[in-house]
Design a protein around this motif. Structure first.
Motif, PDB file in Angstrom:
ATOM      1  N   THR A 264      15.126 -49.723 -12.427  1.00  0.00           N
ATOM      2  CA  THR A 264      14.112 -48.707 -12.181  1.00  0.00           C
ATOM      3  C   THR A 264      14.739 -47.443 -11.598  1.00  0.00           C
ATOM      4  OG1 THR A 264      13.651 -49.365  -9.898  1.00  0.00           O
ATOM      5  CG2 THR A 264      12.500 -50.583 -11.655  1.00  0.00           C
ATOM      6  N   LYS A 265      13.912 -46.431 -11.438  1.00  0.00           N
ATOM      7  CA  LYS A 265      14.390 -45.174 -10.836  1.00  0.00           C
ATOM      8  C   LYS A 265      14.898 -45.403  -9.424  1.00  0.00           C
ATOM      9  CE  LYS A 265      11.190 -42.377 -13.581  1.00  0.00           C
ATOM     10  NZ  LYS A 265      10.001 -41.500 -13.527  1.00  0.00           N
ATOM     11  N   ASP A 266      14.282 -46.350  -8.724  1.00  0.00           N
ATOM     12  CA  ASP A 266      14.710 -46.643  -7.357  1.00  0.00           C
ATOM     13  C   ASP A 266      16.118 -47.232  -7.299  1.00  0.00           C
ATOM     14  OD1 ASP A 266      12.322 -45.736  -6.307  1.00  0.00           O
ATOM     15  OD2 ASP A 266      11.383 -47.725  -6.300  1.00  0.00           O
ATOM     16  N   ASP A 267      16.566 -47.838  -8.411  1.00  0.00           N
ATOM     17  CA  ASP A 267      17.898 -48.442  -8.453  1.00  0.00           C
ATOM     18  C   ASP A 267      19.002 -47.408  -8.678  1.00  0.00           C
ATOM     19  OD1 ASP A 267      17.008 -51.148  -8.231  1.00  0.00           O
ATOM     20  OD2 ASP A 267      16.367 -51.057 -10.330  1.00  0.00           O
ATOM     21  N   ILE A 268      18.638 -46.200  -9.064  1.00  0.00           N
ATOM     22  CA  ILE A 268      19.621 -45.185  -9.450  1.00  0.00           C
ATOM     23  C   ILE A 268      20.195 -44.484  -8.223  1.00  0.00           C
ATOM     24  CG2 ILE A 268      19.965 -43.000 -10.675  1.00  0.00           C
ATOM     25  CD1 ILE A 268      17.732 -43.906 -12.621  1.00  0.00           C
ATOM     26  N   THR A 269      21.531 -44.395  -8.175  1.00  0.00           N
ATOM     27  CA  THR A 269      22.188 -43.601  -7.136  1.00  0.00           C
ATOM     28  C   THR A 269      22.549 -42.211  -7.641  1.00  0.00           C
ATOM     29  OG1 THR A 269      24.044 -43.462  -5.605  1.00  0.00           O
ATOM     30  CG2 THR A 269      24.448 -44.653  -7.644  1.00  0.00           C
ATOM     31  N   GLN A 270      23.010 -42.126  -8.928  1.00  0.00           N
ATOM     32  CA  GLN A 270      23.363 -40.832  -9.499  1.00  0.00           C
ATOM     33  C   GLN A 270      23.115 -40.831 -11.009  1.00  0.00           C
ATOM     34  OE1 GLN A 270      24.913 -37.779  -8.067  1.00  0.00           O
ATOM     35  NE2 GLN A 270      23.892 -38.775  -6.347  1.00  0.00           N
ATOM     36  N   ILE A 271      22.558 -39.708 -11.501  1.00  0.00           N
ATOM     37  CA  ILE A 271      22.529 -39.423 -12.936  1.00  0.00           C
ATOM     38  C   ILE A 271      23.449 -38.230 -13.147  1.00  0.00           C
ATOM     39  CG2 ILE A 271      21.141 -38.835 -14.954  1.00  0.00           C
ATOM     40  CD1 ILE A 271      18.712 -39.968 -13.587  1.00  0.00           C
ATOM     41  N   LEU A 272      24.470 -38.420 -13.961  1.00  0.00           N
ATOM     42  CA  LEU A 272      25.515 -37.411 -14.143  1.00  0.00           C
ATOM     43  C   LEU A 272      25.473 -36.876 -15.565  1.00  0.00           C
ATOM     44  CD1 LEU A 272      28.184 -39.424 -12.184  1.00  0.00           C
ATOM     45  CD2 LEU A 272      26.818 -37.510 -11.333  1.00  0.00           C
ATOM     46  N   PHE A 273      25.206 -35.584 -15.677  1.00  0.00           N
ATOM     47  CA  PHE A 273      24.947 -34.951 -16.963  1.00  0.00           C
ATOM     48  C   PHE A 273      26.133 -34.126 -17.459  1.00  0.00           C
ATOM     49  CE2 PHE A 273      20.872 -35.326 -14.746  1.00  0.00           C
ATOM     50  CZ  PHE A 273      20.001 -35.774 -15.729  1.00  0.00           C
ATOM     51  N   THR A 274      26.081 -33.763 -18.739  1.00  0.00           N
ATOM     52  CA  THR A 274      26.926 -32.692 -19.252  1.00  0.00           C
ATOM     53  C   THR A 274      26.688 -31.457 -18.384  1.00  0.00           C
ATOM     54  OG1 THR A 274      26.827 -33.533 -21.521  1.00  0.00           O
ATOM     55  CG2 THR A 274      27.387 -31.207 -21.242  1.00  0.00           C
ATOM     56  N   GLN A 275      27.773 -30.866 -17.908  1.00  0.00           N
ATOM     57  CA  GLN A 275      27.670 -29.813 -16.886  1.00  0.00           C
ATOM     58  C   GLN A 275      27.635 -28.419 -17.515  1.00  0.00           C
ATOM     59  OE1 GLN A 275      27.963 -30.631 -13.133  1.00  0.00           O
ATOM     60  NE2 GLN A 275      27.031 -32.368 -14.195  1.00  0.00           N
ATOM     61  N   LEU A 292      16.818 -34.041  -6.548  1.00  0.00           N
ATOM     62  CA  LEU A 292      18.120 -33.510  -6.965  1.00  0.00           C
ATOM     63  C   LEU A 292      19.272 -34.198  -6.242  1.00  0.00           C
ATOM     64  CD1 LEU A 292      17.384 -29.684  -7.305  1.00  0.00           C
ATOM     65  CD2 LEU A 292      17.671 -31.380  -9.125  1.00  0.00           C
ATOM     66  N   GLU A 293      18.981 -34.890  -5.141  1.00  0.00           N
ATOM     67  CA  GLU A 293      20.022 -35.650  -4.441  1.00  0.00           C
ATOM     68  C   GLU A 293      20.569 -36.781  -5.306  1.00  0.00           C
ATOM     69  OE1 GLU A 293      17.876 -33.260  -1.748  1.00  0.00           O
ATOM     70  OE2 GLU A 293      17.064 -34.861  -3.042  1.00  0.00           O
ATOM     71  N   LYS A 294      19.822 -37.155  -6.355  1.00  0.00           N
ATOM     72  CA  LYS A 294      20.272 -38.233  -7.239  1.00  0.00           C
ATOM     73  C   LYS A 294      21.028 -37.713  -8.453  1.00  0.00           C
ATOM     74  CE  LYS A 294      17.357 -42.072  -5.931  1.00  0.00           C
ATOM     75  NZ  LYS A 294      16.739 -43.323  -6.420  1.00  0.00           N
ATOM     76  N   THR A 295      21.477 -36.471  -8.374  1.00  0.00           N
ATOM     77  CA  THR A 295      22.394 -35.968  -9.385  1.00  0.00           C
ATOM     78  C   THR A 295      23.457 -35.145  -8.667  1.00  0.00           C
ATOM     79  OG1 THR A 295      22.608 -34.870 -11.533  1.00  0.00           O
ATOM     80  CG2 THR A 295      21.166 -33.817  -9.916  1.00  0.00           C
ATOM     81  N   HIS A 296      24.497 -34.782  -9.411  1.00  0.00           N
ATOM     82  CA  HIS A 296      25.612 -34.053  -8.809  1.00  0.00           C
ATOM     83  C   HIS A 296      26.151 -33.095  -9.857  1.00  0.00           C
ATOM     84  CE1 HIS A 296      28.781 -33.412  -5.867  1.00  0.00           C
ATOM     85  NE2 HIS A 296      29.706 -33.610  -6.797  1.00  0.00           N
ATOM     86  N   TRP A 297      26.440 -31.877  -9.437  1.00  0.00           N
ATOM     87  CA  TRP A 297      26.984 -30.914 -10.408  1.00  0.00           C
ATOM     88  C   TRP A 297      28.276 -30.298  -9.899  1.00  0.00           C
ATOM     89  CZ3 TRP A 297      21.929 -30.243  -8.426  1.00  0.00           C
ATOM     90  CH2 TRP A 297      21.787 -29.275  -7.431  1.00  0.00           C
ATOM     91  N   VAL A 298      29.121 -29.930 -10.844  1.00  0.00           N
ATOM     92  CA  VAL A 298      30.458 -29.407 -10.510  1.00  0.00           C
ATOM     93  C   VAL A 298      30.817 -28.161 -11.308  1.00  0.00           C
ATOM     94  CG1 VAL A 298      31.383 -31.641  -9.757  1.00  0.00           C
ATOM     95  CG2 VAL A 298      31.534 -30.997 -12.174  1.00  0.00           C
ATOM     96  N   MET A 299      29.896 -27.683 -12.158  1.00  0.00           N
ATOM     97  CA  MET A 299      30.230 -26.514 -12.973  1.00  0.00           C
ATOM     98  C   MET A 299      30.497 -25.268 -12.137  1.00  0.00           C
ATOM     99  SD  MET A 299      26.756 -26.856 -12.667  1.00  0.00           S
ATOM    100  CE  MET A 299      25.949 -27.610 -14.063  1.00  0.00           C
ATOM    101  N   ASP A 300      29.948 -25.220 -10.927  1.00  0.00           N
ATOM    102  CA  ASP A 300      30.203 -24.081 -10.047  1.00  0.00           C
ATOM    103  C   ASP A 300      31.635 -24.080  -9.527  1.00  0.00           C
ATOM    104  OD1 ASP A 300      29.404 -26.457  -8.738  1.00  0.00           O
ATOM    105  OD2 ASP A 300      28.994 -25.362  -6.887  1.00  0.00           O
ATOM    106  N   ASP A 316      33.976 -36.314  -8.511  1.00  0.00           N
ATOM    107  CA  ASP A 316      33.659 -35.452  -7.385  1.00  0.00           C
ATOM    108  C   ASP A 316      32.590 -36.081  -6.484  1.00  0.00           C
ATOM    109  OD1 ASP A 316      34.388 -32.540  -6.551  1.00  0.00           O
ATOM    110  OD2 ASP A 316      32.210 -32.615  -6.309  1.00  0.00           O
ATOM    111  N   ALA A 317      31.606 -36.742  -7.102  1.00  0.00           N
ATOM    112  CA  ALA A 317      30.553 -37.400  -6.318  1.00  0.00           C
ATOM    113  C   ALA A 317      31.138 -38.521  -5.451  1.00  0.00           C
ATOM    114  CB  ALA A 317      29.479 -37.953  -7.248  1.00  0.00           C
ATOM    115  N   LEU A 318      32.105 -39.270  -6.003  1.00  0.00           N
ATOM    116  CA  LEU A 318      32.766 -40.316  -5.221  1.00  0.00           C
ATOM    117  C   LEU A 318      33.504 -39.718  -4.024  1.00  0.00           C
ATOM    118  CD1 LEU A 318      34.204 -42.479  -8.136  1.00  0.00           C
ATOM    119  CD2 LEU A 318      32.521 -43.249  -6.457  1.00  0.00           C
ATOM    120  N   ALA A 319      34.183 -38.601  -4.260  1.00  0.00           N
ATOM    121  CA  ALA A 319      34.919 -37.940  -3.176  1.00  0.00           C
ATOM    122  C   ALA A 319      33.980 -37.450  -2.082  1.00  0.00           C
ATOM    123  CB  ALA A 319      35.732 -36.776  -3.739  1.00  0.00           C
TER     124      ALA A 319
END
Length: 348
Positions: A264-275, A292-300, A316-319
Protein backbone atom coordinates in the motif's frame (compact mmCIF):
# COMPACT_ATOMS: atom_id res chain seq x y z
CA UNK A 1 10.61 -48.67 -1.19
CA UNK A 2 7.47 -46.71 -0.39
CA UNK A 3 9.31 -44.80 2.32
CA UNK A 4 12.13 -43.92 -0.13
CA UNK A 5 9.60 -42.60 -2.65
CA UNK A 6 7.94 -40.46 0.01
CA UNK A 7 11.32 -39.09 1.13
CA UNK A 8 12.29 -38.34 -2.50
CA UNK A 9 9.06 -36.44 -3.06
CA UNK A 10 9.55 -34.45 0.15
CA UNK A 11 13.09 -33.52 -0.92
CA UNK A 12 11.91 -32.46 -4.39
CA UNK A 13 9.12 -30.40 -2.84
CA UNK A 14 11.63 -28.73 -0.51
CA UNK A 15 13.91 -27.89 -3.43
CA UNK A 16 10.99 -26.41 -5.38
CA UNK A 17 9.93 -24.31 -2.41
CA UNK A 18 13.49 -23.04 -1.98
CA UNK A 19 13.64 -22.10 -5.67
CA UNK A 20 10.31 -20.29 -5.45
CA UNK A 21 11.56 -18.42 -2.35
CA UNK A 22 14.64 -17.08 -4.13
CA UNK A 23 14.35 -13.33 -4.53
CA UNK A 24 16.59 -10.36 -5.33
CA UNK A 25 17.47 -7.20 -3.43
CA UNK A 26 19.44 -4.01 -4.03
CA UNK A 27 22.41 -4.06 -1.68
CA UNK A 28 24.44 -1.01 -2.70
CA UNK A 29 24.81 1.95 -5.05
CA UNK A 30 27.66 4.01 -6.46
CA UNK A 31 27.90 7.11 -8.61
CA UNK A 32 30.23 9.22 -10.69
CA UNK A 33 29.34 12.93 -10.74
CA UNK A 34 31.35 15.08 -13.18
CA UNK A 35 33.23 17.96 -11.53
CA UNK A 36 32.55 20.59 -14.23
CA UNK A 37 29.53 22.70 -13.24
CA UNK A 38 27.89 25.28 -15.51
CA UNK A 39 25.21 27.77 -14.42
CA UNK A 40 22.55 29.27 -16.75
CA UNK A 41 24.49 32.54 -16.80
CA UNK A 42 27.72 30.77 -17.72
CA UNK A 43 25.91 28.76 -20.38
CA UNK A 44 24.66 31.96 -21.99
CA UNK A 45 28.19 33.43 -22.00
CA UNK A 46 29.63 30.24 -23.49
CA UNK A 47 27.06 29.64 -26.25
CA UNK A 48 24.90 32.76 -26.54
CA UNK A 49 21.80 30.76 -25.51
CA UNK A 50 19.69 32.38 -22.79
CA UNK A 51 18.01 29.93 -20.42
CA UNK A 52 14.51 31.13 -19.55
CA UNK A 53 14.14 31.40 -15.73
CA UNK A 54 10.62 29.96 -16.05
CA UNK A 55 12.10 26.88 -17.73
CA UNK A 56 14.50 26.50 -14.82
CA UNK A 57 11.66 26.79 -12.31
CA UNK A 58 9.47 24.20 -14.07
CA UNK A 59 12.24 21.65 -14.48
CA UNK A 60 14.31 22.52 -11.38
CA UNK A 61 17.42 21.91 -13.53
CA UNK A 62 19.59 24.66 -12.06
CA UNK A 63 23.05 23.56 -13.16
CA UNK A 64 24.65 21.47 -15.88
CA UNK A 65 27.28 18.81 -15.13
CA UNK A 66 29.77 18.07 -17.89
CA UNK A 67 32.25 15.20 -18.02
CA UNK A 68 35.79 16.52 -18.45
CA UNK A 69 37.98 15.68 -21.45
CA UNK A 70 39.39 12.20 -21.05
CA UNK A 71 36.27 10.78 -19.47
CA UNK A 72 34.16 8.48 -21.65
CA UNK A 73 30.96 6.52 -21.01
CA UNK A 74 33.06 3.49 -20.09
CA UNK A 75 35.39 5.30 -17.69
CA UNK A 76 32.48 7.03 -15.95
CA UNK A 77 30.60 3.74 -15.69
CA UNK A 78 33.64 1.97 -14.23
CA UNK A 79 34.04 4.61 -11.50
CA UNK A 80 30.40 4.35 -10.43
CA UNK A 81 30.60 0.54 -10.58
CA UNK A 82 33.73 0.36 -8.43
CA UNK A 83 32.00 2.43 -5.76
CA UNK A 84 28.93 0.17 -5.81
CA UNK A 85 31.08 -2.97 -5.52
CA UNK A 86 33.01 -1.53 -2.57
CA UNK A 87 29.82 -0.32 -0.87
CA UNK A 88 28.46 -3.86 -1.14
CA UNK A 89 31.57 -5.21 0.59
CA UNK A 90 32.42 -7.25 -2.50
CA UNK A 91 35.27 -7.63 -4.96
CA UNK A 92 34.99 -7.75 -8.74
CA UNK A 93 35.50 -11.54 -8.61
CA UNK A 94 32.22 -11.80 -6.68
CA UNK A 95 30.22 -10.32 -9.56
CA UNK A 96 28.46 -12.90 -11.74
CA UNK A 97 27.15 -10.59 -14.48
CA UNK A 98 27.58 -6.97 -15.60
CA UNK A 99 24.62 -5.28 -17.28
CA UNK A 100 25.00 -1.74 -18.62
CA UNK A 101 22.26 0.56 -19.86
CA UNK A 102 22.70 3.76 -21.84
CA UNK A 103 21.76 5.59 -25.01
CA UNK A 104 25.23 7.17 -25.24
CA UNK A 105 27.29 4.05 -25.86
CA UNK A 106 31.07 4.16 -26.12
CA UNK A 107 30.68 3.12 -29.77
CA UNK A 108 28.07 1.66 -32.09
CA UNK A 109 30.14 -1.53 -31.91
CA UNK A 110 31.61 -3.20 -29.92
CA UNK A 111 29.35 -2.93 -26.86
CA UNK A 112 30.36 -0.77 -23.90
CA UNK A 113 30.00 -3.30 -21.08
CA UNK A 114 33.03 -5.45 -22.01
CA UNK A 115 35.26 -2.36 -21.81
CA UNK A 116 33.82 -1.55 -18.39
CA UNK A 117 34.42 -5.14 -17.33
CA UNK A 118 38.08 -4.78 -18.37
CA UNK A 119 38.49 -1.45 -16.54
CA UNK A 120 37.18 -3.15 -13.38
CA UNK A 121 39.55 -6.11 -13.77
CA UNK A 122 36.66 -8.45 -14.51
CA UNK A 123 38.31 -9.87 -17.63
CA UNK A 124 40.46 -12.05 -15.35
CA UNK A 125 37.28 -13.89 -14.32
CA UNK A 126 35.53 -13.79 -17.73
CA UNK A 127 32.46 -12.13 -16.20
CA UNK A 128 29.68 -12.05 -18.83
CA UNK A 129 28.39 -8.64 -19.87
CA UNK A 130 25.33 -7.21 -21.58
CA UNK A 131 24.35 -3.80 -22.99
CA UNK A 132 20.74 -2.58 -22.84
CA UNK A 133 19.37 0.37 -24.79
CA UNK A 134 16.21 1.47 -22.98
CA UNK A 135 16.85 5.23 -23.27
CA UNK A 136 15.92 7.21 -20.16
CA UNK A 137 13.84 4.33 -18.76
CA UNK A 138 17.09 2.42 -18.39
CA UNK A 139 17.36 2.02 -14.60
CA UNK A 140 13.97 0.30 -14.38
CA UNK A 141 14.83 -2.06 -17.23
CA UNK A 142 18.28 -2.80 -15.76
CA UNK A 143 16.83 -3.67 -12.38
CA UNK A 144 14.12 -5.83 -13.93
CA UNK A 145 16.58 -7.82 -16.04
CA UNK A 146 18.87 -8.29 -13.04
CA UNK A 147 16.14 -9.54 -10.71
CA UNK A 148 14.81 -11.83 -13.45
CA UNK A 149 18.25 -13.41 -13.99
CA UNK A 150 18.79 -13.91 -10.26
CA UNK A 151 15.36 -15.41 -9.57
CA UNK A 152 15.55 -17.72 -12.59
CA UNK A 153 19.13 -18.98 -12.32
CA UNK A 154 20.95 -19.94 -9.12
CA UNK A 155 24.39 -19.36 -10.66
CA UNK A 156 23.74 -15.60 -10.62
CA UNK A 157 24.04 -14.28 -7.07
CA UNK A 158 25.50 -10.79 -7.55
CA UNK A 159 24.69 -8.74 -10.64
CA UNK A 160 26.23 -5.35 -11.24
CA UNK A 161 23.91 -2.94 -13.08
CA UNK A 162 25.29 0.32 -14.45
CA UNK A 163 23.66 3.33 -16.05
CA UNK A 164 25.74 5.95 -17.83
CA UNK A 165 24.79 9.14 -19.63
CA UNK A 166 27.14 11.31 -21.73
CA UNK A 167 24.54 13.31 -23.61
CA UNK A 168 26.45 16.60 -23.48
CA UNK A 169 28.70 15.09 -26.18
CA UNK A 170 25.69 15.01 -28.54
CA UNK A 171 24.62 18.63 -28.14
CA UNK A 172 25.01 21.52 -30.59
CA UNK A 173 24.28 24.03 -27.80
CA UNK A 174 22.13 26.10 -30.11
CA UNK A 175 18.73 25.59 -28.46
CA UNK A 176 17.48 26.35 -24.96
CA UNK A 177 16.17 22.82 -24.38
CA UNK A 178 19.77 21.55 -24.60
CA UNK A 179 20.36 23.19 -21.22
CA UNK A 180 18.61 20.20 -19.62
CA UNK A 181 21.27 17.60 -20.31
CA UNK A 182 24.14 16.61 -18.05
CA UNK A 183 26.54 13.68 -17.74
CA UNK A 184 26.72 11.09 -14.96
CA UNK A 185 27.05 7.40 -14.14
CA UNK A 186 25.37 5.29 -11.48
CA UNK A 187 25.59 1.65 -10.46
CA UNK A 188 23.94 -0.82 -8.12
CA UNK A 189 24.65 -4.34 -6.96
CA UNK A 190 21.58 -6.58 -7.04
CA UNK A 191 22.00 -9.79 -5.06
CA UNK A 192 20.12 -12.99 -4.36
CA UNK A 193 18.00 -12.99 -1.23
CA UNK A 194 15.84 -15.50 0.62
CA UNK A 195 13.86 -12.62 2.09
CA UNK A 196 11.57 -10.99 -0.50
CA UNK A 197 13.20 -7.86 -1.90
CA UNK A 198 11.88 -7.60 -5.43
CA UNK A 199 8.10 -7.12 -5.47
CA UNK A 200 6.76 -6.17 -8.91
CA UNK A 201 7.39 -4.63 -12.34
CA UNK A 202 5.19 -2.93 -14.91
CA UNK A 203 6.66 -2.02 -18.31
CA UNK A 204 5.07 -0.41 -21.34
CA UNK A 205 6.15 1.02 -24.70
CA UNK A 206 4.61 2.85 -27.64
CA UNK A 207 6.70 2.86 -30.81
CA UNK A 208 4.43 5.35 -32.56
CA UNK A 209 6.54 8.00 -30.79
CA UNK A 210 9.84 6.64 -32.13
CA UNK A 211 10.52 9.63 -34.38
CA UNK A 212 9.82 12.35 -31.78
CA UNK A 213 13.17 12.73 -30.08
CA UNK A 214 16.55 11.06 -30.42
CA UNK A 215 19.89 10.74 -32.15
CA UNK A 216 18.86 9.48 -35.57
CA UNK A 217 22.29 8.57 -36.89
CA UNK A 218 22.33 4.93 -37.97
CA UNK A 219 22.75 2.61 -40.95
CA UNK A 220 19.49 3.49 -42.69
CA UNK A 221 21.83 4.02 -45.64
CA UNK A 222 25.58 4.51 -46.10
CA UNK A 223 26.60 6.56 -43.07
CA UNK A 224 28.92 8.76 -45.09
CA UNK A 225 26.01 9.73 -47.30
CA UNK A 226 23.86 10.46 -44.26
CA UNK A 227 26.42 12.88 -42.82
CA UNK A 228 26.93 14.54 -46.20
CA UNK A 229 23.19 15.07 -46.58
CA UNK A 230 22.72 16.29 -43.01
CA UNK A 231 25.82 17.00 -40.90
CA UNK A 232 23.60 17.57 -37.84
CA UNK A 233 22.25 14.00 -37.90
CA UNK A 234 24.94 12.98 -35.41
CA UNK A 235 23.43 15.28 -32.74
CA UNK A 236 20.46 14.99 -30.40
CA UNK A 237 17.34 16.12 -32.23
CA UNK A 238 14.03 17.17 -30.68
CA UNK A 239 11.70 16.79 -33.66
CA UNK A 240 8.29 16.86 -31.98
CA UNK A 241 7.01 17.68 -28.50
CA UNK A 242 5.70 14.76 -26.46
CA UNK A 243 2.19 14.88 -25.02
CA UNK A 244 2.11 14.72 -21.18
CA UNK A 245 2.77 10.95 -21.07
CA UNK A 246 4.41 11.08 -17.64
CA UNK A 247 1.43 12.76 -16.02
CA UNK A 248 -0.85 10.31 -17.85
CA UNK A 249 0.92 7.04 -17.09
CA UNK A 250 3.18 7.37 -14.05
CA UNK A 251 0.27 7.09 -11.58
CA UNK A 252 -1.03 4.03 -13.47
CA UNK A 253 2.39 2.37 -13.42
CA UNK A 254 2.73 2.95 -9.68
CA UNK A 255 -0.75 1.60 -9.01
CA UNK A 256 0.05 -1.47 -11.15
CA UNK A 257 3.15 -2.40 -9.14
CA UNK A 258 1.30 -1.72 -5.88
CA UNK A 259 -1.40 -4.19 -6.92
CA UNK A 260 1.01 -6.85 -8.19
CA UNK A 261 3.41 -6.42 -5.27
CA UNK A 262 0.58 -6.34 -2.71
CA UNK A 263 1.72 -3.26 -0.87
CA UNK A 264 0.00 0.00 0.00
CA UNK A 265 0.93 3.67 -0.06
CA UNK A 266 1.73 3.42 3.63
CA UNK A 267 4.42 0.84 2.83
CA UNK A 268 6.29 3.22 0.51
CA UNK A 269 9.41 5.02 1.73
CA UNK A 270 10.43 6.59 -1.61
CA UNK A 271 9.13 6.89 -5.17
CA UNK A 272 12.05 7.83 -7.42
CA UNK A 273 11.24 9.27 -10.83
CA UNK A 274 13.00 10.25 -14.02
CA UNK A 275 14.50 13.58 -12.97
CA UNK A 276 13.42 15.65 -15.96
CA UNK A 277 10.78 18.00 -14.54
CA UNK A 278 10.04 18.73 -10.90
CA UNK A 279 6.55 20.06 -11.62
CA UNK A 280 5.58 16.69 -13.09
CA UNK A 281 6.85 14.84 -10.01
CA UNK A 282 4.88 17.18 -7.75
CA UNK A 283 1.73 16.72 -9.85
CA UNK A 284 1.98 12.92 -9.76
CA UNK A 285 2.64 12.80 -6.03
CA UNK A 286 -0.39 15.02 -5.43
CA UNK A 287 -2.56 12.78 -7.62
CA UNK A 288 -1.42 9.76 -5.62
CA UNK A 289 -2.19 11.56 -2.37
CA UNK A 290 1.39 11.18 -1.14
CA UNK A 291 3.55 13.80 0.59
CA UNK A 292 6.63 15.13 -1.18
CA UNK A 293 8.72 13.66 1.66
CA UNK A 294 8.14 10.29 -0.03
CA UNK A 295 10.06 11.30 -3.12
CA UNK A 296 13.53 12.71 -3.71
CA UNK A 297 14.93 14.85 -6.50
CA UNK A 298 18.47 15.61 -7.61
CA UNK A 299 18.11 17.50 -10.89
CA UNK A 300 18.92 20.74 -9.05
CA UNK A 301 22.33 19.29 -8.05
CA UNK A 302 23.19 17.09 -11.03
CA UNK A 303 21.11 18.33 -13.97
CA UNK A 304 19.08 15.91 -16.04
CA UNK A 305 21.06 12.68 -16.32
CA UNK A 306 18.72 10.50 -18.38
CA UNK A 307 18.68 6.79 -17.66
CA UNK A 308 20.83 7.21 -14.56
CA UNK A 309 18.50 9.65 -12.84
CA UNK A 310 16.19 7.40 -10.79
CA UNK A 311 19.04 5.27 -9.43
CA UNK A 312 21.04 8.45 -8.86
CA UNK A 313 18.12 9.76 -6.79
CA UNK A 314 18.29 6.52 -4.74
CA UNK A 315 22.04 6.95 -4.24
CA UNK A 316 21.49 10.50 -2.99
CA UNK A 317 18.43 9.59 -0.88
CA UNK A 318 20.47 6.87 0.88
CA UNK A 319 23.22 9.38 1.62
CA UNK A 320 20.59 11.67 3.15
CA UNK A 321 18.97 8.95 5.28
CA UNK A 322 15.65 9.08 3.42
CA UNK A 323 15.23 5.34 2.73
CA UNK A 324 13.53 3.46 5.55
CA UNK A 325 14.54 -0.16 6.07
CA UNK A 326 11.68 -2.62 5.59
CA UNK A 327 9.72 -0.15 3.47
CA UNK A 328 9.22 -0.13 -0.32
CA UNK A 329 11.20 1.83 -2.91
CA UNK A 330 9.48 2.37 -6.27
CA UNK A 331 11.37 3.48 -9.38
CA UNK A 332 9.42 5.12 -12.21
CA UNK A 333 11.03 6.11 -15.51
CA UNK A 334 10.30 7.20 -19.06
CA UNK A 335 12.50 7.27 -22.14
CA UNK A 336 12.27 8.23 -25.78
CA UNK A 337 11.07 5.65 -28.22
CA UNK A 338 9.10 5.67 -26.08
CA UNK A 339 9.40 3.33 -23.11
CA UNK A 340 8.12 3.58 -19.56
CA UNK A 341 8.26 1.39 -16.51
CA UNK A 342 8.00 1.02 -12.76
CA UNK A 343 9.66 -1.48 -10.46
CA UNK A 344 9.33 -1.98 -6.70
CA UNK A 345 11.77 -3.41 -4.14
CA UNK A 346 11.41 -3.74 -0.41
CA UNK A 347 14.50 -2.21 1.19
CA UNK A 348 15.92 -5.08 3.25
Amino acid sequence: MLILNVISKLILNYIQVKKMARSAKIVSTGAYIPPIVVTPEEYEKMYGVKVDPNFVERTNVRIKRIAPPGETPATMAAKAAQMAIENAGLDIKDIDYIILGTDTFEAIAPPTSPKVQYLLGGHKYEIPTLDIGASCAGSVYLLDVAQSFIRANEKYNNILVIGVYAMTRYLRNKFMWEWLFSDAAVAAVVSASEEPGYLATKLRADGSFWDYWGIYFGPTKNVGELIKENPDIIYLDLRKAYPPVNEMYWPKLIEAVMQEGRFTKDDITQILFTQVRLQTIQTVMKELGLPLEKTHWVMDKYGYTGNTSALLALHDALANGKVEKGKVVVFVQSGVGYQQGAIAFRWI
